[in-house]
Design a protein around this motif. Structure first.
Motif, PDB file in Angstrom:
ATOM      1  N   ALA A 363       0.611  -1.295   0.468  1.00 36.18           N
ATOM      2  CA  ALA A 363       0.417   0.029  -0.057  1.00 36.18           C
ATOM      3  C   ALA A 363       1.014   0.997   0.725  1.00 36.18           C
ATOM      4  O   ALA A 363       1.993   1.668   0.239  1.00 36.18           O
ATOM      5  CB  ALA A 363      -0.896  -0.235   1.653  1.00 36.18           C
ATOM      6  N   GLN A 364       0.434   1.988  -1.053  1.00 35.99           N
ATOM      7  CA  GLN A 364       1.369   3.625  -0.620  1.00 35.99           C
ATOM      8  C   GLN A 364       0.368   5.117  -0.433  1.00 35.99           C
ATOM      9  O   GLN A 364      -1.681   4.240  -1.076  1.00 35.99           O
ATOM     10  CB  GLN A 364       2.071   3.385  -1.438  1.00 35.99           C
ATOM     11  CG  GLN A 364       1.196   3.328  -3.390  1.00 35.99           C
ATOM     12  CD  GLN A 364       1.491   4.228  -4.035  1.00 35.99           C
ATOM     13  OE1 GLN A 364       3.196   3.894  -4.249  1.00 35.99           O
ATOM     14  NE2 GLN A 364       1.542   3.786  -5.691  1.00 35.99           N
ATOM     15  N   ARG A 365       0.599   5.545  -0.302  1.00 39.38           N
ATOM     16  CA  ARG A 365      -0.299   6.698   0.033  1.00 39.38           C
ATOM     17  C   ARG A 365      -0.025   8.197  -0.945  1.00 39.38           C
ATOM     18  O   ARG A 365       1.347   8.569   0.276  1.00 39.38           O
ATOM     19  CB  ARG A 365      -1.129   6.822   0.961  1.00 39.38           C
ATOM     20  CG  ARG A 365      -2.099   8.364   1.634  1.00 39.38           C
ATOM     21  CD  ARG A 365      -2.663   8.582   3.095  1.00 39.38           C
ATOM     22  NE  ARG A 365      -3.552   9.067   3.071  1.00 39.38           N
ATOM     23  CZ  ARG A 365      -4.811   8.794   4.394  1.00 39.38           C
ATOM     24  NH1 ARG A 365      -4.423   8.304   5.542  1.00 39.38           N
ATOM     25  NH2 ARG A 365      -5.176   9.847   4.731  1.00 39.38           N
ATOM     26  N   ASP A 366       0.128   8.391  -1.615  1.00 41.63           N
ATOM     27  CA  ASP A 366       0.575  10.180  -1.725  1.00 41.63           C
ATOM     28  C   ASP A 366      -1.001  11.555  -0.750  1.00 41.63           C
ATOM     29  O   ASP A 366      -1.617  12.401  -1.484  1.00 41.63           O
ATOM     30  CB  ASP A 366       0.114  10.553  -3.326  1.00 41.63           C
ATOM     31  CG  ASP A 366       1.329   9.290  -4.086  1.00 41.63           C
ATOM     32  OD1 ASP A 366       2.280   8.649  -3.225  1.00 41.63           O
ATOM     33  OD2 ASP A 366       0.784   8.830  -5.174  1.00 41.63           O
ATOM     34  N   GLY A 367       0.001  12.081  -0.561  1.00 43.66           N
ATOM     35  CA  GLY A 367      -0.188  13.512   0.063  1.00 43.66           C
ATOM     36  C   GLY A 367      -1.808  12.684   0.958  1.00 43.66           C
ATOM     37  O   GLY A 367      -1.555  11.954   1.743  1.00 43.66           O
ATOM     38  N   PRO A 368      -3.156  13.762   1.437  1.00 44.50           N
ATOM     39  CA  PRO A 368      -3.569  13.622   1.568  1.00 44.50           C
ATOM     40  C   PRO A 368      -5.044  12.531   0.840  1.00 44.50           C
ATOM     41  O   PRO A 368      -5.790  12.174   2.147  1.00 44.50           O
ATOM     42  CB  PRO A 368      -4.055  15.170   2.356  1.00 44.50           C
ATOM     43  CG  PRO A 368      -3.897  15.668   0.883  1.00 44.50           C
ATOM     44  CD  PRO A 368      -2.570  15.303   0.486  1.00 44.50           C
ATOM     45  N   GLY A 369      -4.580  12.496   0.094  1.00 40.36           N
ATOM     46  CA  GLY A 369      -5.462  11.231  -0.506  1.00 40.36           C
ATOM     47  C   GLY A 369      -6.005   9.770   0.155  1.00 40.36           C
ATOM     48  O   GLY A 369      -5.223   9.819   0.979  1.00 40.36           O
ATOM     49  N   PRO A 370      -6.780   8.693  -0.367  1.00 45.15           N
ATOM     50  CA  PRO A 370      -6.884   7.439  -0.112  1.00 45.15           C
ATOM     51  C   PRO A 370      -5.989   6.698  -0.266  1.00 45.15           C
ATOM     52  O   PRO A 370      -4.698   6.869  -1.390  1.00 45.15           O
ATOM     53  CB  PRO A 370      -7.762   7.524  -0.862  1.00 45.15           C
ATOM     54  CG  PRO A 370      -7.563   8.060  -1.920  1.00 45.15           C
ATOM     55  CD  PRO A 370      -7.005   9.011  -1.934  1.00 45.15           C
ATOM     56  N   TRP A 371      -5.838   5.866   0.459  1.00 45.74           N
ATOM     57  CA  TRP A 371      -4.267   4.505   0.367  1.00 45.74           C
ATOM     58  C   TRP A 371      -4.730   4.135  -1.012  1.00 45.74           C
ATOM     59  O   TRP A 371      -6.096   4.099  -1.076  1.00 45.74           O
ATOM     60  CB  TRP A 371      -4.758   3.159   1.259  1.00 45.74           C
ATOM     61  CG  TRP A 371      -4.170   4.186   2.716  1.00 45.74           C
ATOM     62  CD1 TRP A 371      -5.173   4.742   3.691  1.00 45.74           C
ATOM     63  CD2 TRP A 371      -2.530   4.105   3.516  1.00 45.74           C
ATOM     64  NE1 TRP A 371      -3.971   5.199   5.085  1.00 45.74           N
ATOM     65  CE2 TRP A 371      -2.798   4.610   4.305  1.00 45.74           C
ATOM     66  CE3 TRP A 371      -1.756   3.656   2.797  1.00 45.74           C
ATOM     67  CZ2 TRP A 371      -1.516   5.104   4.911  1.00 45.74           C
ATOM     68  CZ3 TRP A 371      -0.913   3.947   3.152  1.00 45.74           C
ATOM     69  CH2 TRP A 371      -0.600   4.922   4.289  1.00 45.74           C
ATOM     70  N   ILE A 372      -4.141   3.896  -1.591  1.00 45.38           N
ATOM     71  CA  ILE A 372      -3.400   2.805  -2.841  1.00 45.38           C
ATOM     72  C   ILE A 372      -3.316   1.556  -2.449  1.00 45.38           C
ATOM     73  O   ILE A 372      -2.108   0.992  -1.921  1.00 45.38           O
ATOM     74  CB  ILE A 372      -3.127   3.219  -3.778  1.00 45.38           C
ATOM     75  CG1 ILE A 372      -3.863   4.419  -4.081  1.00 45.38           C
ATOM     76  CG2 ILE A 372      -3.356   2.463  -5.396  1.00 45.38           C
ATOM     77  CD1 ILE A 372      -2.833   5.420  -5.498  1.00 45.38           C
ATOM     78  N   PHE A 373      -4.251   0.225  -2.698  1.00 49.29           N
ATOM     79  CA  PHE A 373      -3.674  -1.086  -2.295  1.00 49.29           C
ATOM     80  C   PHE A 373      -2.928  -0.970  -3.660  1.00 49.29           C
ATOM     81  O   PHE A 373      -3.592  -1.247  -5.315  1.00 49.29           O
ATOM     82  CB  PHE A 373      -4.532  -1.816  -1.426  1.00 49.29           C
ATOM     83  CG  PHE A 373      -4.869  -1.387  -0.249  1.00 49.29           C
ATOM     84  CD1 PHE A 373      -4.091  -1.061   1.372  1.00 49.29           C
ATOM     85  CD2 PHE A 373      -5.674  -0.492   0.306  1.00 49.29           C
ATOM     86  CE1 PHE A 373      -3.732  -0.610   1.759  1.00 49.29           C
ATOM     87  CE2 PHE A 373      -6.137   0.472   1.288  1.00 49.29           C
ATOM     88  CZ  PHE A 373      -5.547  -0.165   2.448  1.00 49.29           C
ATOM     89  N   ARG A 374      -1.549  -2.016  -4.073  1.00 52.17           N
ATOM     90  CA  ARG A 374      -1.738  -2.551  -4.780  1.00 52.17           C
ATOM     91  C   ARG A 374      -1.215  -4.663  -4.234  1.00 52.17           C
ATOM     92  O   ARG A 374      -0.733  -4.493  -3.991  1.00 52.17           O
ATOM     93  CB  ARG A 374      -0.310  -2.346  -5.383  1.00 52.17           C
ATOM     94  CG  ARG A 374       0.478  -3.079  -7.291  1.00 52.17           C
ATOM     95  CD  ARG A 374       1.004  -2.128  -6.908  1.00 52.17           C
ATOM     96  NE  ARG A 374       2.510  -2.376  -6.321  1.00 52.17           N
ATOM     97  CZ  ARG A 374       3.400  -2.175  -5.799  1.00 52.17           C
ATOM     98  NH1 ARG A 374       2.672   0.126  -6.286  1.00 52.17           N
ATOM     99  NH2 ARG A 374       4.517  -1.641  -4.912  1.00 52.17           N
ATOM    100  N   ILE A 375      -2.190  -5.708  -5.769  1.00 48.85           N
ATOM    101  CA  ILE A 375      -1.861  -6.530  -5.447  1.00 48.85           C
ATOM    102  C   ILE A 375      -0.648  -7.039  -6.544  1.00 48.85           C
ATOM    103  O   ILE A 375      -1.887  -7.196  -8.055  1.00 48.85           O
ATOM    104  CB  ILE A 375      -3.009  -7.481  -5.539  1.00 48.85           C
ATOM    105  CG1 ILE A 375      -3.205  -7.433  -3.247  1.00 48.85           C
ATOM    106  CG2 ILE A 375      -2.567  -9.467  -5.010  1.00 48.85           C
ATOM    107  CD1 ILE A 375      -4.849  -8.220  -3.800  1.00 48.85           C
ATOM    108  N   SER A 376       0.183  -7.701  -7.058  1.00 52.23           N
ATOM    109  CA  SER A 376       1.230  -8.094  -8.103  1.00 52.23           C
ATOM    110  C   SER A 376       1.437  -9.766  -8.073  1.00 52.23           C
ATOM    111  O   SER A 376       1.889 -10.406  -6.992  1.00 52.23           O
ATOM    112  CB  SER A 376       2.232  -6.958  -8.406  1.00 52.23           C
ATOM    113  OG  SER A 376       2.863  -7.122  -7.329  1.00 52.23           O
TER     114      SER A 376
END
Length: 442
Positions: A363-376
């Motif tokens: 997971a990563q988060r850029d600034g105040p935006g929502p969390w971005i989850f990644r499954i690879s």
């Protein structure tokens, strides 16, 4: 050649030519000075006339306005200095008040709708030095009553403000009562309008809520009808096909050759897959009506549980797994587990032909935006030209002989994520694995 110029030229031609040149230059300089002085005098005179004309125009306008004020049926006159100290207050038929030099706002205040005097308001108005004063005031002490105050700004020859001169009109008691009554009426009207507006807003909200409840009830009814149709009307002929194929296989399978038995196996396999597709379709349709139970969810822990189950189902596989710890969010734990089961299950399935499979959940988060989850994963991947079909119902980018599935899993993922207020998308390359992203509110 007469004049100074001729004399200068004659002297320049005589024995004292040097002295003649000097005299000639002197005469020329004197002539230029005379011309410049004349031009300056002319321009100064013109500017003086323009300034006097402007000043006379301003005075005429002030006198005309003053005459207009005097023409009104005034009850008194007043005069103030540059510091807005009251120099005179003369009421018709009464003795003039002494010039105490008291600031106007210590004698009067602006008259409000409620009938009170606002001294600070009058002070602020006067200090703005408007060209005209037109306001209603109330005496601060004694029974001075209420007045309609009119005044003109006065200026001296240098343009300096010199105070106000004006007239005053006494406001009758009936006007005060009418004003108080008008204020009460306006207040009552404002309260009534506010109550009507609040009631209309409440009625609108109630109507919208009722419409939403009716829409939800209709949707639930349609959902129940769809589920009944899928469960009974579609399964009934399917059960007939599957049942008679099994009877044919059991009773007459020994009489058929290898090709005949293979055909029966294909029919029974297709019927079984159709049953699985109906189950998946029912589960997908129920996702829209199932209520969300929002609570803190540890996605890292859920992913560990899902991958443990996948590992137990295929203990012979060697898969490198990386799960970022402490990934938490707010949502429905049951539905979010379905998301991870589908995405991690796809990563497990499509990397099954790799010698050294690798699955990552981060997971990563850029600034105040929502969390971005990644499954690879590093599995088969897919062609991005067909990515728009990826989340459709019964849409598959690989054949069932290569990778089993119903084509409903990713459609369920998108529906669940969107119900949580997020979005899901994918990136991939054939033979280089796939990356699935989804967002969830913090």
């Amino acid at each position: 050649m007469p004049g100074p110029l001729a004399l200068g030229l004659a002297m320049s031609q005589g024995p004292g030519a040097g002295f003649g040149h000097v005299m000639l230059l002197a005469w020329f300089g004197l002539l230029i000075l005379v011309l410049v002085a004349g031009a300056a005098f002319y321009l100064s005179r013109q500017l003086t006339r323009q300034a006097l004309g402007h000043s006379l125009g301003v005075l005429r306008a002030q006198n005309q306005r003053w005459e207009q004020l005097l023409a009104k049926q005034a009850d008194g006159r007043w005069h103030s200095d540059p510091q807005h100290r009251l120099l005179s207050w003369h009421v018709n038929g009464a003795e003039p008040l002494p010039a105490t030099g008291q600031p106007c706002w210590e004698r009067f205040g602006l008259l409000s709708l409620e009938g009170s005097a606002d001294a600070e308001g009058l002070q602020a108005l006067l200090k703005q030095q408007p060209a005209e004063i037109d306001c209603r005031v109330q005496a601060l002490a004694g029974d001075g009553g209420n007045w309609d105050l009119l005044g003109l700004a006065c200026w001296d020859e240098q343009g300096q403000f010199q105070g106000y001169q004006g007239v005053a009109k006494k406001l009758a008691v009936i006007d005060e009562q009418a004003m108080a009554a008008g204020a009460a009426v306006m207040l009552a009207q404002a309260q009534t309008q506010k109550q009507v507006s609040e009631q209309a807003q409440a009625n609108l909200l109630q109507s919208q809520l009722q419409s939403q409840l009716q829409a939800q009830a209709f949707e639930a009814q349609e959902q129940a009808s769809f589920s009944y149709t899928v469960s009974h009307d579609l399964r009934a002929p399917l059960r007939v096909v599957e049942g008679f194929a099994r009877i044919l296989k059991e009773d007459y399978g020994r009489l058929l050759d290898r090709i005949g038995n293979d055909h029966l196996d294909r029919v029974m396999g297709a019927a079984s897959r159709m049953n699985s597709m109906i189950d998946s379709l029912l589960s997908l349709s129920q996702l829209s009506s199932q209520p969300l139970a929002r609570q803190p969810v540890n996605l890292s822990q859920l992913a560990d549980l899902v991958l443990d189950e996948l590992q137990r189902s295929a203990p012979q596989r060697k898969v490198t797994v990386h799960i970022q710890p402490l990934m938490t969010t707010q949502g429905d734990p049951v539905l979010l587990r379905m998301v991870l089961e589908n995405l991690l299950g796809n990563a497990w399935k499509y990397s099954s032909k790799c010698e050294q499979a690798e699955i990552r959940f981060e997971a990563q988060r850029d600034g105040p935006g929502p969390w971005i989850f990644r499954i690879s994963d590093n599995g088969a991947g897919f062609d991005m030209r067909y990515a728009d079909r990826l989340f459709g119902v019964f849409q598959r980018l690989h054949s069932a002989s290569d990778f089993q599935g119903t084509g409903v899993g990713l459609a369920s993922v998108r529906r669940i994520v969107r119900r949580h207020g997020g979005e899901v998308w994918a990136e991939s390359e054939v033979g280089a694995g796939a990356k699935f992203y989804f967002t969830l509110p913090a």
